[in-house]
Design an enzyme around this catalytic site. Sequence first.
Site, PDB file in Angstrom:
ATOM      1  N   LYS A  61      -2.467   6.206  -4.275  1.00  0.00           N
ATOM      2  CA  LYS A  61      -3.528   6.862  -5.178  1.00  0.00           C
ATOM      3  C   LYS A  61      -2.607   8.007  -5.871  1.00  0.00           C
ATOM      4  CE  LYS A  61      -7.548   6.555  -5.114  1.00  0.00           C
ATOM      5  NZ  LYS A  61      -8.712   6.338  -6.258  1.00  0.00           N
TER       6      LYS A  61
ATOM      7  N   ASP B 294      -3.455  -0.461   6.178  1.00  0.00           N
ATOM      8  CA  ASP B 294      -4.640  -0.512   6.412  1.00  0.00           C
ATOM      9  C   ASP B 294      -5.850  -1.170   5.663  1.00  0.00           C
ATOM     10  OD1 ASP B 294      -5.677  -0.323   9.199  1.00  0.00           O
ATOM     11  OD2 ASP B 294      -6.653   1.240   8.455  1.00  0.00           O
TER      12      ASP B 294
ATOM     13  N   ASP C  85      -7.233   1.871  -5.748  1.00  0.00           N
ATOM     14  CA  ASP C  85      -8.864   0.915  -5.889  1.00  0.00           C
ATOM     15  C   ASP C  85      -9.011   0.097  -7.081  1.00  0.00           C
ATOM     16  OD1 ASP C  85      -8.555   3.920  -6.671  1.00  0.00           O
ATOM     17  OD2 ASP C  85      -9.703   3.174  -8.329  1.00  0.00           O
TER      18      ASP C  85
ATOM     19  N   TYR D 230      -1.851   9.379   9.614  1.00  0.00           N
ATOM     20  CA  TYR D 230      -1.475   8.227  11.011  1.00  0.00           C
ATOM     21  C   TYR D 230      -0.833   9.011  11.787  1.00  0.00           C
ATOM     22  CZ  TYR D 230      -4.397   4.139   9.916  1.00  0.00           C
ATOM     23  OH  TYR D 230      -4.809   3.381   9.700  1.00  0.00           O
TER      24      TYR D 230
END
Length: 398
Positions: free
Chosen positions: A217, A281, A257, A147
């Site tokens: 992640k 997000d 995930d 971002y």
Amino acid sequence: MKIKKQEKKLIVPDCVTVPFIEGDGIGQEIMPVCRNIINYAVEKAYQGKRRIEWKEVLAGEKAFKTTGNWLPDETLAIFREYLIGLKGPLTTPVGGGIRSLNVALRQTLDLYVCLRPVRWFRGVASPLKEPQKVNMVIFRENTEDIYAGIEWQQGTPEAQKLLNFLKNEMKVTQIRFEKTSSFGIKPVSVEGTERLVRAAIEYALENHLPNVTLVHKGNIMKFTEGGFKRWGYELAEREFSKELKEGKLIVNDVIADAFLQNTLLTPENYSVIATLNLNGDYISDQLAAMVGGIGIAPGANINYKTGHAIFEATHGTAPDIVGRNSANPSSLILSSVMMLEYIGWKEAAGLITNAIEEAFIHGKATYDLARFMPEGKALGTMQFAETVMTIIENSPVS
Ligand code: ATP
């Protein structure tokens, strides 16, 4: 009167001035009813001993029409001075200048936490079998990650320059299609991670919540997302070892995930979530959808160090329903409830939360929610607000 921050505490006067941005689109419909409900609950809870003095500041279309500026300096100065504020949805200006008003506000005040509580209200239709098991608070990092906006488009001299640097100086060989690649940079820092994870842990301890889960992640992005996980654990060990040893809190981690899957299968395992900007997000929207969607999801952007906090409707301006008296004011109202909790006015906050749930239990809601409720009766924005106020009027203060 202004709120002050002293050491770690907020000093809150009995009459608090709250600057607010009305917002574009449905902002003009939901902000007035929201302020009425807050005033009503504060009056009922404190019998005139406490009150809010609202101070309108300009941003968005209204600001552009009157001042020629989408985000006047005065608005930023007032938020800086008064520490807290409430914000309706804002249109993103078209044609250069500011990229997004929301981002500009966050950056100027360095509001590094995007706080999103997610809970289910009885009566609201949910795609889950047991939505009552969902009760989480998301701490999304708000200033770093992809971002940061550091990217170069495919085919530009800048992209070519970066490519040359990567190949020639950094000996990078893994770019599959060199000529047609765009590039983005993902900065994730120790400081940025630590202040976010610290805020999440302090929140969990203050609210007696059992665990903080670092969602990342790191199996793929070893130094950025993996760094977030490592620095998060290290901070917890360094600053909260006593609480961890005493069993007051568990800090754990999960790959993003797997987390998204687990939130649907075993949501009861999670209470406070600390995560990076982009993961946050996705996670915020999925979790909001699990308990009723964007019309009721509240949020805030906070700097826990300076005390600055802007509470906001998390949805957009909803141009398709403007002027129809059908917008759901709940997201903004529940964000205001977060504001009342933030300043320690818990009795007023409790009155509003309970009243909204009571309305939903009886199928009283705006169209976006009522259409999915078995006994749903769609009310207009104003009628929904009146229903909530009537329930507050008849509720005990606890
Ligand atoms: P923007 O361009 O400002 O992001 P948008 O319409 O693209 O606006 P949202 O405002 O988030 O994005 O709206 C997405 C959908 O959800 C629209 O159909 C809108 O009418 C609906 N919606 C959003 N907020 C509300 C609300 N508070 N009450 C009822 N419906 C809403």
